[in-house]
Write an enzyme that holds these catalytic residues in place. Sequence first.
Site, mmCIF file in Angstrom:
data_model
loop_
_atom_site.group_PDB
_atom_site.id
_atom_site.type_symbol
_atom_site.label_atom_id
_atom_site.label_comp_id
_atom_site.label_asym_id
_atom_site.label_seq_id
_atom_site.Cartn_x
_atom_site.Cartn_y
_atom_site.Cartn_z
ATOM 1 N N THR A 19 -22.602 -31.147 40.886
ATOM 2 C CA THR A 19 -21.257 -31.722 40.964
ATOM 3 C C THR A 19 -20.283 -30.607 41.321
ATOM 4 O O THR A 19 -19.946 -29.767 40.481
ATOM 5 C CB THR A 19 -20.858 -32.382 39.629
ATOM 6 O OG1 THR A 19 -21.786 -33.426 39.330
ATOM 7 C CG2 THR A 19 -19.460 -32.966 39.710
ATOM 8 N N LEU A 34 -27.188 -27.207 40.019
ATOM 9 C CA LEU A 34 -26.588 -25.986 39.479
ATOM 10 C C LEU A 34 -25.155 -26.235 39.018
ATOM 11 O O LEU A 34 -24.568 -27.281 39.307
ATOM 12 C CB LEU A 34 -26.648 -24.879 40.532
ATOM 13 C CG LEU A 34 -28.085 -24.522 40.969
ATOM 14 C CD1 LEU A 34 -28.074 -23.713 42.256
ATOM 15 C CD2 LEU A 34 -28.798 -23.758 39.865
ATOM 16 N N LYS A 37 -18.549 -38.860 43.771
ATOM 17 C CA LYS A 37 -19.002 -38.520 42.417
ATOM 18 C C LYS A 37 -17.815 -38.162 41.529
ATOM 19 O O LYS A 37 -17.706 -38.610 40.373
ATOM 20 C CB LYS A 37 -19.988 -37.347 42.477
ATOM 21 C CG LYS A 37 -20.326 -36.724 41.112
ATOM 22 C CD LYS A 37 -21.012 -37.684 40.173
ATOM 23 C CE LYS A 37 -21.186 -37.113 38.779
ATOM 24 N NZ LYS A 37 -22.064 -35.953 38.682
#
Length: 294
Positions: free
Chosen positions: A95, A64, A170
Amino acid sequence: MKIGVAGLGAMGAAIAARLIDVGHQVSVWNRSDDKAKPLVDAGATVAASPAALADGCDTVITMLTDGPALDAVYEGPGGLLSGNVKDKLFIDMSTVPPKVSIDLAAKVRGAGAAFVECPVGGSTAPARQGKLLGLMGGEPADAARAKPIMEQLCRRVEHCGPVGSGAAMKLAINLPLMVAWQAYGEAFAIARTVGWEPKRLLDLFVESNGANNALKMRADMIVTMLEGRDPGATTFSIANGVKDLRTMVETGEAFGADMRATKAALSGFEDAVQQGNSGQDGSRMAVYWADRGR
């Protein structure tokens, strides 16, 4: 295995398609039903709500946009956690800032389920091929449970540590790429004064020490854009770049870092959005800033 996928943007849809390809029974849910049709044609079923998705699956993957979107899908009437989810596994691949993942994990565990975060590096083509880079955060037992699934989506899966560590890694890995797109645009603004054709220019850059893998993979796309032609489908939009860069600045500053280069890149991405490029591929930044002011 019965796996649900909530969120059918470009990456979510590619992940769902990959899971179908490798033999899972896949159910999907998305706010707008039209995005589910290609997956239904490939064998997926559509859940009427997030709650129905969780009820019919052993594992649910979410992909999402941001924290508020996660809150809306997981919580409240009809949310993923609104029914009996005891012993189910939730894998969030969004993320988002580390704190969002940590807070979400506590809610999922409070409902008696397991939670792992696993944001990924890569775009839609690697997702379809099972060649993403998975950055997992979670308790060891939960990570071990999620790993066989993630290994079908990723060429490499790293268990970074507890929940929050995958999100942090990330952001860290994507940060140089976001800054690089802005830098390439400024570099091409100088290089184009030499008068070379775009193909010759990109061939030289790709052979230089300044070329990263993203530039090498998108060189043909950038040549196409520099020539004023349609580059095809967007894999990661400039608007998503703005979202991620803001998250990087917020996260870095929360850790006490001085995020100067990231802020500069964010300003460049925001300028591109203001000029109507929000839906364009992030690699267009290398063209937008090369042409800016010409």
